[in-house]
Design a protein around this motif. Structure first.
Motif, PDB file in Angstrom:
ATOM      1  N   ASP A  12      32.426  53.920  46.649  1.00 45.38           N
ATOM      2  CA  ASP A  12      31.813  53.039  47.647  1.00 45.38           C
ATOM      3  C   ASP A  12      32.551  51.712  47.756  1.00 45.38           C
ATOM      4  O   ASP A  12      32.498  51.043  48.786  1.00 45.38           O
ATOM      5  CB  ASP A  12      30.354  52.747  47.271  1.00 45.38           C
ATOM      6  CG  ASP A  12      29.516  53.997  47.242  1.00 45.38           C
ATOM      7  OD1 ASP A  12      29.203  54.513  48.314  1.00 45.38           O
ATOM      8  OD2 ASP A  12      29.178  54.461  46.139  1.00 45.38           O
ATOM      9  N   TYR A  13      33.215  51.342  46.665  1.00 46.62           N
ATOM     10  CA  TYR A  13      33.940  50.066  46.639  1.00 46.62           C
ATOM     11  C   TYR A  13      35.318  50.289  46.051  1.00 46.62           C
ATOM     12  O   TYR A  13      35.476  50.970  45.019  1.00 46.62           O
ATOM     13  CB  TYR A  13      33.191  49.031  45.793  1.00 46.62           C
ATOM     14  CG  TYR A  13      33.956  47.742  45.606  1.00 46.62           C
ATOM     15  CD1 TYR A  13      33.959  46.760  46.601  1.00 46.62           C
ATOM     16  CD2 TYR A  13      34.685  47.503  44.444  1.00 46.62           C
ATOM     17  CE1 TYR A  13      34.670  45.581  46.430  1.00 46.62           C
ATOM     18  CE2 TYR A  13      35.402  46.328  44.272  1.00 46.62           C
ATOM     19  CZ  TYR A  13      35.386  45.371  45.262  1.00 46.62           C
ATOM     20  OH  TYR A  13      36.106  44.204  45.101  1.00 46.62           O
ATOM     21  N   ALA A  15      39.088  47.970  45.442  1.00 47.44           N
ATOM     22  CA  ALA A  15      39.888  46.753  45.584  1.00 47.44           C
ATOM     23  C   ALA A  15      41.177  46.925  44.799  1.00 47.44           C
ATOM     24  O   ALA A  15      41.225  47.649  43.798  1.00 47.44           O
ATOM     25  CB  ALA A  15      39.130  45.527  45.102  1.00 47.44           C
ATOM     26  N   THR A  75      37.194  50.022  41.109  1.00 50.42           N
ATOM     27  CA  THR A  75      36.454  51.107  41.758  1.00 50.42           C
ATOM     28  C   THR A  75      35.012  51.121  41.276  1.00 50.42           C
ATOM     29  O   THR A  75      34.731  50.811  40.114  1.00 50.42           O
ATOM     30  CB  THR A  75      37.086  52.478  41.448  1.00 50.42           C
ATOM     31  OG1 THR A  75      37.284  52.603  40.026  1.00 50.42           O
ATOM     32  CG2 THR A  75      38.425  52.649  42.154  1.00 50.42           C
ATOM     33  N   SER A  76      34.109  51.508  42.166  1.00 50.97           N
ATOM     34  CA  SER A  76      32.731  51.731  41.749  1.00 50.97           C
ATOM     35  C   SER A  76      32.069  52.705  42.713  1.00 50.97           C
ATOM     36  O   SER A  76      32.461  52.828  43.878  1.00 50.97           O
ATOM     37  CB  SER A  76      31.939  50.427  41.679  1.00 50.97           C
ATOM     38  OG  SER A  76      31.812  49.838  42.945  1.00 50.97           O
ATOM     39  N   LYS A  82      31.467  48.853  37.653  1.00 52.65           N
ATOM     40  CA  LYS A  82      32.785  48.669  38.255  1.00 52.65           C
ATOM     41  C   LYS A  82      33.845  48.934  37.184  1.00 52.65           C
ATOM     42  O   LYS A  82      33.759  48.437  36.060  1.00 52.65           O
ATOM     43  CB  LYS A  82      32.953  47.254  38.806  1.00 52.65           C
ATOM     44  CG  LYS A  82      34.298  47.032  39.488  1.00 52.65           C
ATOM     45  CD  LYS A  82      34.481  45.594  39.923  1.00 52.65           C
ATOM     46  CE  LYS A  82      33.618  45.256  41.118  1.00 52.65           C
ATOM     47  NZ  LYS A  82      33.926  43.892  41.648  1.00 52.65           N
ATOM     48  N   VAL A 252      38.197  56.850  49.059  1.00 49.26           N
ATOM     49  CA  VAL A 252      37.185  55.897  49.497  1.00 49.26           C
ATOM     50  C   VAL A 252      36.321  56.539  50.588  1.00 49.26           C
ATOM     51  O   VAL A 252      36.847  57.093  51.567  1.00 49.26           O
ATOM     52  CB  VAL A 252      37.833  54.613  50.043  1.00 49.26           C
ATOM     53  CG1 VAL A 252      36.755  53.595  50.430  1.00 49.26           C
ATOM     54  CG2 VAL A 252      38.783  54.008  49.012  1.00 49.26           C
ATOM     55  N   GLU A 351      40.306  44.452  49.577  1.00 49.87           N
ATOM     56  CA  GLU A 351      39.081  45.133  49.186  1.00 49.87           C
ATOM     57  C   GLU A 351      38.388  45.714  50.402  1.00 49.87           C
ATOM     58  O   GLU A 351      38.512  45.197  51.517  1.00 49.87           O
ATOM     59  CB  GLU A 351      38.150  44.201  48.405  1.00 49.87           C
ATOM     60  CG  GLU A 351      37.711  42.959  49.114  1.00 49.87           C
ATOM     61  CD  GLU A 351      36.852  42.081  48.197  1.00 49.87           C
ATOM     62  OE1 GLU A 351      36.268  42.596  47.221  1.00 49.87           O
ATOM     63  OE2 GLU A 351      36.777  40.872  48.464  1.00 49.87           O
ATOM     64  N   ILE A 353      34.723  48.233  51.552  1.00 51.50           N
ATOM     65  CA  ILE A 353      33.485  48.924  51.231  1.00 51.50           C
ATOM     66  C   ILE A 353      33.500  50.283  51.922  1.00 51.50           C
ATOM     67  O   ILE A 353      33.810  50.383  53.115  1.00 51.50           O
ATOM     68  CB  ILE A 353      32.254  48.122  51.709  1.00 51.50           C
ATOM     69  CG1 ILE A 353      32.282  46.708  51.109  1.00 51.50           C
ATOM     70  CG2 ILE A 353      30.966  48.848  51.337  1.00 51.50           C
ATOM     71  CD1 ILE A 353      32.216  46.668  49.615  1.00 51.50           C
TER      72      ILE A 353
END
Length: 368
Positions: A12-13, A15, A75-76, A82, A252, A351, A353
């Motif tokens: 979901d995240y 960067a 990443t998370s 994270k 992603v 980054e 989302i």
């Protein structure tokens, strides 16, 4: 047991912060999601000038460029933890350490280093990084932090060379210099690193980052590292293909694959083909050295550009040609991809989302 590549999770995240690259880029307009180093300093960790009351450009302590590569991947998934993963460590004992400190990187949170291949411009900062991290972990513990990962895993290919050398054109048969020695397994362990040595594809960072195994060499115009040499049993042997090189990627949600291609000794086309064939997902970003610098490699630029811009469908949203890509390749990709070719460099952060709703509408990739 090595995890299956099919266990890769869509994040979901995502960067990435570029901690070491050949270039520093402060001025060029960047696409949404990218942030220049200077803007990060002024907005996140400003030093206020006592005379004027405005933020001060502390150039003495800003990032430096160096011939090498290192990127911090974050990443998370959902509300989960994270993960901080370091991909390569730059060429020397100073550049990565300086830049980590300059950007206030939470080094104590990094629990895995992926070494793409055994070349000193990617491994040279590993030991100094480990020493710096040990100090950061100790400092965090002293201040009562309880969620700091004590162990740091170093993800390595088993085929560490005794020495590698450079044999320039026209004949590529005379070694004019050897590269600095890569860290040994014992040195890494002495600095607190836990070894994870393997040569097959696997997932790390709780399934959010994939590390490849051997990259198939199938593209006819990608001939490896011309003049690459390896010291074996007392003499130099040609080693164009650098078979220990690996790539990493993140998937992603709603975007697709983010591919870290290190130096592309295997050829960036071979890297992308392998990633697409394994995961059947469109390519969102291609990041890293494309190894197209120098007159003898100019013939590879046009077909590489054609593949990324035309033959791979859909084309990547962003290509970030860094490190050993070369000026000619960057200009060709900029002409073909427009602002999709991003002039990234040391200190820049990106980054994004993920978009779970849009993920179902992503097209299947096609290679002509």
């Amino acid at each position: 047991m090595v995890p299956s590549e099919t266990e890769l999770k869509r994040v979901d995240y995502f960067a990435v912060t570029f901690l070491v690259d050949n270039s520093i880029e402060w001025m060029t307009r960047l696409p949404p999601g990218f942030k220049h180093e200077m803007r990060q300093h002024l907005s996140e960790h400003p030093i206020i000038d006592p005379l004027t009351g405005v933020p001060f450009l502390d150039l003495e302590n800003y990032c430096c460029g160096a011939h090498g590569f290192s990127a911090l991947i974050e990443t998370s998934v959902g509300e989960g933890t994270k993960h901080y993963t370091l991909f390569d460590t730059g060429p020397d004992s100073r550049s990565l350490v300086r830049n980590v400190e300059s950007l206030h990187v939470p080094i104590e949170q990094i629990d895995r280093v992926i070494l793409s291949h055994w070349h000193a411009d990617h491994s040279g900062g590993l030991l100094s990084f480990l020493r710096l991290r040990q100090k950061a972990v100790a400092a965090a513990a002293h201040h009562g932090s309880s969620d700091i990962p004590q162990e740091i895993t170093i993800d390595l290919h088993p085929s560490r060379p005794v020495a590698r050398g450079i044999a320039p054109p026209p004949n590529h048969d005379t070694v004019i210099a050897r590269l600095p020695a890569d860290p040994t397994f014992a040195e890494i362990q002495n600095e607190g690193g836990t070894l994870d040595v393997n040569d097959v594809g696997h997932v790390v960072a709780d399934g959010t980052v994939y590390v490849s195994g051997e990259i198939p060499r199938i593209t006819d115009f990608e001939g490896g590292l011309l003049g690459g040499m390896r010291w074996t049993e007392g003499h130099w042997l040609p080693e164009n293909h650098i078979m220990d090189e690996r790539y990493a990627l993140v998937d992603v949600l709603g975007k697709g694959l983010v591919i870290f291609t290190a130096c592309s000794h295997a050829g960036v086309v071979n890297v992308v083909r392998d990633a697409v064939s394994k995961f059947s997902r469109p390519v969102y970003m291609v990041i890293g050295g494309l190894h197209l610098a120098g007159g003898e490699l100019e013939s590879r630029i046009a077909p590489t550009t054609e593949f990324l811009a035309e033959k791979l469908k859909p084309a990547p949203v962003y290509v970030l040609p860094m490190h050993c890509s070369g000026f000619a390749a960057k200009t060709a990709l900029r002409e073909a991809l427009g602002e999709g070719c991003v002039p990234a460099g040391t200190g820049i952060k990106f980054e994004v989302i993920g978009d779970a709703e849009f993920d179902e509408r992503l097209p299947m990739p096609i290679i002509d």
